[in-house]
Design a protein around this motif. Structure first.
Motif, short mmCIF file in Angstrom:
data_model
loop_
_atom_site.label_atom_id
_atom_site.label_comp_id
_atom_site.label_asym_id
_atom_site.label_seq_id
_atom_site.Cartn_x
_atom_site.Cartn_y
_atom_site.Cartn_z
N THR A 10 154.10 -59.13 -6.81
CA THR A 10 153.32 -59.01 -8.04
C THR A 10 154.18 -58.35 -9.11
O THR A 10 155.12 -57.62 -8.82
N ASP A 11 153.82 -58.59 -10.37
CA ASP A 11 154.61 -58.06 -11.47
C ASP A 11 154.54 -56.55 -11.58
O ASP A 11 155.39 -55.92 -12.18
N SER A 12 153.52 -55.91 -11.02
CA SER A 12 153.30 -54.50 -11.27
C SER A 12 153.82 -53.59 -10.15
O SER A 12 153.95 -52.39 -10.36
N GLU A 13 154.10 -54.14 -8.97
CA GLU A 13 154.41 -53.25 -7.86
C GLU A 13 155.88 -52.87 -7.82
O GLU A 13 156.76 -53.59 -8.31
N TRP A 14 156.13 -51.71 -7.25
CA TRP A 14 157.49 -51.29 -6.93
C TRP A 14 157.75 -51.64 -5.46
O TRP A 14 156.87 -51.53 -4.63
N VAL A 15 158.96 -52.08 -5.19
CA VAL A 15 159.30 -52.58 -3.86
C VAL A 15 160.54 -51.85 -3.36
O VAL A 15 161.49 -51.63 -4.13
N ARG A 16 160.54 -51.48 -2.10
CA ARG A 16 161.73 -50.85 -1.52
C ARG A 16 162.54 -51.89 -0.75
O ARG A 16 162.01 -52.59 0.11
N CYS A 17 163.81 -51.98 -1.07
CA CYS A 17 164.69 -52.92 -0.37
C CYS A 17 164.88 -52.48 1.07
O CYS A 17 165.23 -51.31 1.33
N THR A 18 164.68 -53.38 2.00
CA THR A 18 164.81 -53.06 3.42
C THR A 18 166.27 -52.88 3.84
O THR A 18 166.55 -52.34 4.91
N ALA A 19 167.22 -53.33 3.00
CA ALA A 19 168.63 -53.22 3.35
C ALA A 19 169.25 -51.92 2.84
O ALA A 19 169.88 -51.18 3.58
N CYS A 20 169.07 -51.63 1.54
CA CYS A 20 169.72 -50.46 0.95
C CYS A 20 168.76 -49.31 0.68
O CYS A 20 169.19 -48.19 0.36
N GLY A 21 167.44 -49.57 0.76
CA GLY A 21 166.44 -48.53 0.56
C GLY A 21 166.15 -48.19 -0.89
O GLY A 21 165.36 -47.29 -1.17
N ARG A 22 166.78 -48.91 -1.84
CA ARG A 22 166.54 -48.61 -3.25
C ARG A 22 165.17 -49.12 -3.67
O ARG A 22 164.67 -50.12 -3.16
N LEU A 23 164.59 -48.44 -4.67
CA LEU A 23 163.34 -48.90 -5.26
C LEU A 23 163.64 -49.96 -6.32
O LEU A 23 164.52 -49.77 -7.17
N LEU A 24 162.93 -51.07 -6.25
CA LEU A 24 163.15 -52.19 -7.15
C LEU A 24 161.86 -52.50 -7.89
O LEU A 24 160.78 -52.48 -7.29
N TYR A 25 161.99 -52.82 -9.16
CA TYR A 25 160.82 -53.18 -9.96
C TYR A 25 160.41 -54.61 -9.62
O TYR A 25 161.23 -55.53 -9.65
N GLY A 26 159.14 -54.80 -9.27
CA GLY A 26 158.68 -56.09 -8.78
C GLY A 26 158.91 -57.23 -9.73
O GLY A 26 159.28 -58.34 -9.33
N ARG A 27 158.72 -56.99 -11.05
CA ARG A 27 158.88 -58.07 -12.02
C ARG A 27 160.33 -58.54 -12.05
O ARG A 27 160.61 -59.74 -12.08
N ARG A 28 161.27 -57.59 -12.02
CA ARG A 28 162.68 -57.97 -12.01
C ARG A 28 163.03 -58.69 -10.71
O ARG A 28 163.77 -59.66 -10.71
N LEU A 29 162.49 -58.18 -9.60
CA LEU A 29 162.76 -58.81 -8.31
C LEU A 29 162.29 -60.26 -8.30
O LEU A 29 162.95 -61.15 -7.76
N SER A 30 161.13 -60.53 -8.90
CA SER A 30 160.63 -61.90 -8.98
C SER A 30 161.56 -62.77 -9.80
O SER A 30 161.85 -63.92 -9.43
N ARG A 31 162.02 -62.23 -10.93
CA ARG A 31 162.95 -63.00 -11.77
C ARG A 31 164.22 -63.33 -11.01
O ARG A 31 164.83 -64.38 -11.24
N GLU A 32 164.63 -62.44 -10.13
CA GLU A 32 165.89 -62.63 -9.41
C GLU A 32 165.65 -63.23 -8.02
O GLU A 32 166.47 -63.08 -7.12
N LEU A 33 164.53 -63.92 -7.88
CA LEU A 33 164.24 -64.74 -6.70
C LEU A 33 164.21 -63.95 -5.41
O LEU A 33 164.56 -64.45 -4.34
N GLY A 34 163.78 -62.68 -5.50
CA GLY A 34 163.67 -61.88 -4.29
C GLY A 34 164.97 -61.33 -3.78
O GLY A 34 165.05 -60.88 -2.63
#
Length: 570
Positions: A10-34
């Motif tokens: 979703t555009d509003s959620e923050w997501v933690r990368c399972t590989a590096c553990g960084r917090l990622l903004y969901g909207r940007r992650l969607s733009r960058e195809l996950g």
């Protein structure tokens, strides 16, 4: 906040990368195809998100596949199988673990079959097997290429042997697609394992693995529990599979669609006469001018054959990859023998030239020490010849011509090559070349050394650049054996009659291509234009022949070699 999900973020959620553990903004992650912008980790995508990434917007038309009985065994472990299915359907919104339908990619129609790992781990039961088989049926009915995207832990244990037999069902479906001459591309994403990998997932004409994907038969946990041995670093990772010759390409997620579009464009030009004519007309209007290729008469030109040998070996002469970049309009390089390794001394893939789709294969040397070493000085191992054999078979299945570029001192004369069946690999490639039911045009661009060169030079038309040579053995080898000193190499070169003109008079070669003033290395662009024009001329003539006549004439040509009257005085 959540971890990287296989579902659409979703555009509003923050997501933690399972590989590096960084917090990622969901909207940007969607733009960058996950794909994590911090470490490049490719998060898993659900089937619908994957279709949205690959297909042209609004083009996907889903094919309804009636699911078989939900619970053939009455299976229960900690939960009844029907309950697991209901939970998976509620979580994913999908009826089963694969979504199939027709779509366009870059305007090119294809059938898509996309697996969803969130549905019971993408496991293959009867419903998934039927979905894949139905996708093949749809491709056959509409004469379309098939693109399969896999994500699976393997067979669905809750369906027992019914699940196991889906491997046979889907494998035979892919075999029928091959027999029909329709292109299939399998995109292997994270993870792809077990019965899916050992059936339809690895039976595509082209295998493209997504960067970082884990792909194999037995998973790492199963291997550790069954055979207690340490696993290599990056074991079963896509990039490792490429180095072992098991996949054709590894692509980052943003490059998957462009590569698929190029492959589908090449397939369309090969399969559809109207599309081929349109592509040829467009190439004639927009491509480089390709008038008649300048040719040399095969008569004596007064040059010392030893000078020709040294010119053919000039480090500045264009290599196969140079010709692929300049003489052809597009090349999708394919890698590996699907068994052991990808030999860098042989390059090849699907290509377009003048609006024609072809398979091109060539020996690859290099221009400097680093590249020469990396390419093994253009001397192939058995894996290289088996890669070429696989590409020749692909050309025959798709009904497209083969173009080869020959430039090698010979096959690699090493212990490992002998132990892996060098002679048999060369023999199989020559035999297959002799009986291919598509045109074969070979151009010797530099050295043509022994059987290692002949493996790519058994053709309907064999052309040589004027500063190239083709010989049963290198002059140095001949001198060492017969003169008992390598110092007699120049004398051996003269005795072997290895120049282009000599080979035409012997009936071995069909023509001599003039090189630019100073040789091909002095003007590589013009040299490429000459090769391009000659290949197009020969293909235009050969395409007039039906496959039976083509094979008959090739056979007669080979039988005639050595029966001619050519003689030289002392």
């Amino acid at each position: 906040m959540s971890t990287l999900s296989t579902r659409t973020t979703t555009d509003s959620e923050w997501v933690r990368c399972t590989a590096c553990g960084r917090l990622l903004y969901g909207r940007r992650l969607s733009r960058e195809l996950g794909v994590c912008h911090e470490c490049g980790h490719h998060g898993r995508l659900g089937a619908r998100a994957r279709i949205a990434q690959l297909a042209d917007p609004g083009s996907f038309e889903e094919l309804t596949v009636e699911p078989p009985a939900d619970d053939p065994l009455g299976f229960t472990d900690s939960q009844a199988y029907p309950d697991r299915l209901r939970a998976a359907r509620a979580a994913t919104g999908e009826v089963e673990g694969a979504v199939v339908g027709a779509a366009t990619l870059g305007g090119h129609p294809a059938v898509l079959a996309v697996m969803d790992f969130d549905f019971l781990g993408g496991s293959m039961g009867a419903a998934v097997g039927e979905a894949v088989a139905s996708a093949v049926d749809h491709a056959l009915e509409r004469r379309l290429p098939l693109v399969v995207v896999t994500a699976s832990g393997g067979a669905r244990m809750q369906e027992g042997a019914v699940s196991l037999l889906q491997m046979a069902k889907t494998s035979q479906a892919m075999a029928v697609l091959r027999e029909a001459g329709l292109l299939s591309v399998c995109v292997l994403t994270d993870p792809t394992f077990g019965g899916v990998t050992a059936s339809f997932a690895t039976l595509g004409d082209v295998l493209v693995a997504e960067s970082g994907a884990l792909v194999g038969f037995a998973g790492p946990r199963v291997i550790r529990q069954t055979v207690p041995q340490p696993l290599p670093e990056r074991f079963q990772v896509a990039e490792s599979l490429l180095s072992h010759g098991l996949v054709d390409r590894v692509e980052t997620r943003d490059q998957l669609r462009p590569v698929l579009v190029r492959l589908l464009a090449l397939s369309a030009a090969a399969a559809d006469p109207a599309a081929r004519a349109k592509a040829q007309a467009a190439a004639a209007e927009t491509g480089p001018e390709t008038g008649p290729a300048p040719r040399r008469e095969p008569g004596p030109d007064g040059r010392d054959p030893w000078d020709v040998v040294r010119e053919a070996r000039h480090p500045g002469r264009p290599t196969a990859t140079d010709y692929l970049a300049t003489a052809f309009d597009d090349v999708v390089e394919l890698h590996g023998d699907r068994a052991l390794a990808d030999d860098p001394a042989i390059v090849g893939g699907l290509a377009s030239i003048g609006g024609r789709t072809v398979v091109v294969v060539g020996h690859q040397k290099g221009h400097d020490t680093r590249e020469l070493v990396a390419r093994n000085f253009g001397m192939p191992h058995p894996e290289g010849y088996r890669k070429a054999l696989r590409l020749f078979a692909l050309a025959e299945r798709l009904g497209v011509p083969v173009v080869t570029l020959v430039d090698t001192p010979g096959a690699y004369p090493g212990v490992a090559a002998e132990e892996r069946g060098q002679a048999g690999a060369i023999a199989e490639l020559i035999a297959r070349s002799a009986r291919l039911r598509v045109p074969v045009v070979s151009v010797v661009t530099g050295e043509g050394g022994s059987g290692g060169a002949l493996a790519l030079a058994t053709a309907d038309r064999l052309l040589l650049l004027e500063n190239a040579f083709f010989s049963v053995i290198s002059p140095e080898g001949c001198a060492a054996i017969l003169w008992r000193t390598a110092g007699a190499a120049a004398e051996a070169a003269r005795a072997l009659r290895l120049t282009a003109g000599d080979l035409v008079r012997l009936g071995v070669a069909d023509g001599v291509l003039a090189e630019p003033p100073g040789g091909a290395h002095a003007d590589p662009v013009t040299a490429a234009a000459i090769v391009r024009a000659a290949v197009l001329e020969e293909l235009a003539a050969l395409e007039e022949l039906d496959p039976d006549e083509l094979v008959r004439r090739r056979s007669a040509r080979l039988r005639a070699v050595g029966a001619g009257p050519a003689r030289w005085s002392a």
